[in-house]
Scaffold this active site. Structure first.
Site, PDB file in Angstrom:
ATOM      1  N   ARG A  80     -30.927   2.250  22.585  1.00  0.00           N
ATOM      2  CA  ARG A  80     -29.834   1.459  23.154  1.00  0.00           C
ATOM      3  C   ARG A  80     -29.585   1.793  24.617  1.00  0.00           C
ATOM      4  NH1 ARG A  80     -24.349   2.152  23.866  1.00  0.00           N
ATOM      5  NH2 ARG A  80     -24.401   4.187  22.840  1.00  0.00           N
ATOM      6  N   CYS A 132     -18.633   4.417  15.853  1.00  0.00           N
ATOM      7  CA  CYS A 132     -19.213   5.770  15.776  1.00  0.00           C
ATOM      8  C   CYS A 132     -18.445   6.601  14.750  1.00  0.00           C
ATOM      9  CB  CYS A 132     -19.188   6.428  17.154  1.00  0.00           C
ATOM     10  SG  CYS A 132     -20.252   5.595  18.352  1.00  0.00           S
ATOM     11  N   SER A 163     -22.316   9.227  14.899  1.00  0.00           N
ATOM     12  CA  SER A 163     -22.950   9.564  16.155  1.00  0.00           C
ATOM     13  C   SER A 163     -21.896  10.075  17.122  1.00  0.00           C
ATOM     14  CB  SER A 163     -23.631   8.313  16.739  1.00  0.00           C
ATOM     15  OG  SER A 163     -24.128   8.553  18.031  1.00  0.00           O
ATOM     16  N   ASN A 174     -12.636  12.415  20.218  1.00  0.00           N
ATOM     17  CA  ASN A 174     -12.622  12.291  18.761  1.00  0.00           C
ATOM     18  C   ASN A 174     -11.826  13.393  18.084  1.00  0.00           C
ATOM     19  OD1 ASN A 174     -16.069  11.339  19.110  1.00  0.00           O
ATOM     20  ND2 ASN A 174     -14.313   9.971  18.944  1.00  0.00           N
ATOM     21  N   HIS A 233     -25.098  14.918  19.863  1.00  0.00           N
ATOM     22  CA  HIS A 233     -26.102  14.963  20.918  1.00  0.00           C
ATOM     23  C   HIS A 233     -25.491  15.141  22.305  1.00  0.00           C
ATOM     24  CE1 HIS A 233     -25.112  10.702  19.969  1.00  0.00           C
ATOM     25  NE2 HIS A 233     -24.957  10.619  21.284  1.00  0.00           N
ATOM     26  N   TYR A 261     -26.669  13.938  26.185  1.00  0.00           N
ATOM     27  CA  TYR A 261     -27.637  13.146  26.942  1.00  0.00           C
ATOM     28  C   TYR A 261     -28.301  14.005  28.027  1.00  0.00           C
ATOM     29  CZ  TYR A 261     -26.272   8.689  24.849  1.00  0.00           C
ATOM     30  OH  TYR A 261     -26.065   7.656  23.973  1.00  0.00           O
ATOM     31  N   SER A 279     -22.840   6.602  28.934  1.00  0.00           N
ATOM     32  CA  SER A 279     -23.964   5.716  28.616  1.00  0.00           C
ATOM     33  C   SER A 279     -23.469   4.520  27.821  1.00  0.00           C
ATOM     34  CB  SER A 279     -25.023   6.475  27.797  1.00  0.00           C
ATOM     35  OG  SER A 279     -25.544   7.551  28.549  1.00  0.00           O
TER      36      SER A 279
END
Length: 283
Positions: free
Chosen positions: A22, A160, A181, A191, A221, A223, A282
């Protein structure tokens, strides 16, 4: 804070590089992370190794509670988090279901407050949960889900953090939140605040005691363009003691949250933090 830092270090030490289709970027990735927040003790999980804009996180959750589907509505209550996904995502800009500028489509709170039924009606998942909990009812299905695969094509982003499962033991309320994710440098900061605040506010408006919130992340993750700042800046800083969150006690119902509540009704005390870090976002 310790849980957050431990996860960041784990990703750096143990993560595997994964190409993300994506965004077109590589992510250093681990699978499965479990975080625990002691909401009843008011141990507010706010990041202190960089400045956290906690009001935006709570405002976003308030927008979900209200079922917003437009980035302008989120901006009006203090969250700019949907501007990019609503207006800069090329796939969404070319989607025939997009209504125009700032439209997000059928994402997050829309599903939580108006899940479409095959007969043409809709289900207000959150209302059912609140009504049950106020009566002391836990039917083992007090679940708020934003994850509707049948309507992914009608929104700008799949959710997510997609499911919140409330549980009642006596007069103590618990929450299990599930996230498929997580962009750890940017997203997790939001979150954590949202999971904590969601349990706190639902307990308050249903007359229950807030217990513990359990936060499950599947794909965590960092980036590639965030890695250096995380490793060489944020993780070198010494954390401060956690702050505390105060919610206006006059908030007593779902209707209050839907109508007059603003970010002025939430206060964070004793928040010490290092300077902000501008991590790349992103789309």
């Amino acid at each position: 804070m310790d849980q957050y830092l431990a996860l960041c270090n784990r990703i750096i030490d143990e993560g595997t590089w994964v190409e993300n289709q994506r965004t077109g970027k590589r992510c250093l990735t681990v699978i499965n992370a479990d975080l625990v927040y002691h909401v009843g003790a008011n141990e507010f999980p706010l990041i202190t190794t960089r400045k956290s804009f906690w009001k935006s996180a709570i405002a976003e959750m308030l927008g979900y509670i209200r079922g917003y589907d437009n980035a302008a509505d989120f901006r009006n209550i203090g969250a700019k988090t949907w501007d990019a996904n609503a207006n800069d995502n090329l796939d969404w800009l070319n989607n025939p279901h997009r209504k125009g500028v700032d439209d997000m489509g059928r994402v997050y709170g829309v599903q939580g407050r108006a899940w479409r039924k095959p007969d043409g009606g809709s289900i207000d998942q959150l209302r059912k949960i609140i009504d049950n909990l106020k009566q002391g009812i836990d039917d083992r299905g007090e679940i708020l889900s934003f994850y509707n695969p049948g309507e992914f094509h009608m929104g700008c982003l799949r959710p997510c953090m997609h499911t919140h499962n409330f549980s009642l033991l006596g007069d103590t309320l618990y929450l299990n939140s599930f996230q498929r994710s997580c962009d750890v440098p940017l997203g997790l900061n939001f979150n954590q605040v949202q999971v904590f605040t969601l349990l706190a506010i639902v307990a308050q408006i249903t007359g229950k005691k807030a217990g513990t919130a359990f936060h499950k992340i599947v794909n965590a993750h960092i980036y590639e363009d965030q890695l250096e700042m995380m490793r060489d800046v944020q993780l070198t800083r010494t954390p401060f003691s956690p702050p505390s969150l105060t919610i206006n006690p006059d908030i007593k119902s779902l209707e209050d949250l839907e109508t007059w509540v603003t970010m002025d009704d939430f206060t964070v005390s004793d928040y010490q933090h290092h300077e902000a870090i501008k991590y790349p976002f992103s789309v």
